[in-house]
Design an enzyme around this catalytic site. Structure first.
Site, PDB file in Angstrom:
ATOM      1  N   SER A 143      15.030 -19.781  36.309  1.00  0.00           N
ATOM      2  CA  SER A 143      15.005 -20.157  34.862  1.00  0.00           C
ATOM      3  C   SER A 143      15.335 -19.292  33.902  1.00  0.00           C
ATOM      4  O   SER A 143      14.678 -18.022  34.137  1.00  0.00           O
ATOM      5  CB  SER A 143      13.518 -20.776  34.570  1.00  0.00           C
ATOM      6  OG  SER A 143      13.280 -21.330  33.285  1.00  0.00           O
ATOM      7  N   TYR A 157       4.656 -19.937  34.393  1.00  0.00           N
ATOM      8  CA  TYR A 157       5.801 -20.320  35.006  1.00  0.00           C
ATOM      9  C   TYR A 157       7.157 -19.351  35.013  1.00  0.00           C
ATOM     10  O   TYR A 157       7.941 -19.224  35.988  1.00  0.00           O
ATOM     11  CB  TYR A 157       6.499 -21.730  34.371  1.00  0.00           C
ATOM     12  CG  TYR A 157       7.702 -22.304  34.739  1.00  0.00           C
ATOM     13  CD1 TYR A 157       8.090 -22.810  35.880  1.00  0.00           C
ATOM     14  CD2 TYR A 157       8.949 -22.099  33.724  1.00  0.00           C
ATOM     15  CE1 TYR A 157       9.301 -23.317  36.062  1.00  0.00           C
ATOM     16  CE2 TYR A 157      10.186 -22.896  33.780  1.00  0.00           C
ATOM     17  CZ  TYR A 157      10.408 -23.215  34.955  1.00  0.00           C
ATOM     18  OH  TYR A 157      11.537 -23.848  35.346  1.00  0.00           O
TER      19      TYR A 157
END
Length: 248
Positions: A143, A157
């Site tokens: 990501s 995250y």
């Protein structure tokens, strides 16, 4: 062409990857966590070229069972495992570091880091030419949060995806001479239900103005990058993290 194993394939980016892999001629074994209905719908769309199995990738024993299923498919159909897409992941929701419950952190790391690591390990054991395999390709889903840091939203995250980046680079260097290429795709702001699941359904549209291309991405655009990395067209590409982010 062999079988591609895709974790977290029942919806969003994962479902787009499953569809693209089938369209490219692969057989697909994909996992889902809880949404059996979505998995069944996707199988029905794939005309017999995809099979779904339930797996919580935070549990190494369940990942091992999925690879055992892949082995049994090879014995029955003659199609060996040729690739792995580590797509399954969770955000853990939005929280500042000071307020993040430790159980949430552990869950994110178990799913996004340990699950990815264990699946890659089991794939290498089957793909490595040094272990009797025929080689193949591993693609991890990272990501852009790993680069941006996720401050004020989900540092937990972002940190987990930074670990995925490190795994990608290190493993690529470790197994490159064993016929295995290891790469990652790093999506930016993609229009899927991940934002609603995290608690902010309007996030993708609210942040779209900050994307140089002026819009969020689509799951199929991420799937295109994954498909390229799985294919021979990327035969000289390994240890690479490809951003699919519209420049963000």
């Amino acid at each position: 062409m062999g079988t591609i194993l895709i974790t977290g394939g029942s919806r969003g980016i994962g479902a787009a990857i499953v569809k693209r892999a089938v369209a490219d001629g692969h057989s697909v074994l994909f996992t889902y966590h809880s949404d059996r209905a979505a998995a069944d719908r996707l199988v029905a769309e794939c005309d017999g070229r995809a099979q779904a199995t339930r797996c919580d990738v935070a549990d190494p024993a369940q990942i091992a069972a999925v690879f055992a299923l892949a082995d049994s498919l090879k014995a029955r159909t003659g199609e060996p495992l040729t690739g792995l897409v580590n797509n399954a992941g969770i955000t853990g929701g939005f929280a500042r570091v000071a307020d993040l419950p430790i159980d949430t952190l552990r869950g994110v790391l178990a799913t996004n880091v340990e699950g990815c690591f264990v699946a890659a390990q089991l794939a290498v054991q089957r793909l490595s030419t040094a272990r009797g395999g025929a080689g193949g390709s591993i693609v991890n889903l990272s990501s852009q949060a790993a680069r941006l840091g996720g401050g004020g939203e989900w540092v937990h995250y972002a940190a987990s995806k930074a670990a995925v980046d490190a795994l990608t680079i290190g493993l690529a260097r470790e197994v490159g001479r064993e016929g295995i290429r290891v790469n990652a795709v790093s999506p930016g702001l993609i229009d899927t239900d991940i934002h609603a699941t995290a608690g902010d359904p309007d996030r993708v549209h609210r942040l779209a103005d900050g994307v140089p291309l002026g819009r969020p991405g689509a799951a199929v655009e991420v799937a295109d990058a994954v498909a390229w990395l799985l294919s021979d067209r990327s035969s000289y590409v390994t240890g690479t993290i490809i951003p699919v982010s519209g420049g963000r």
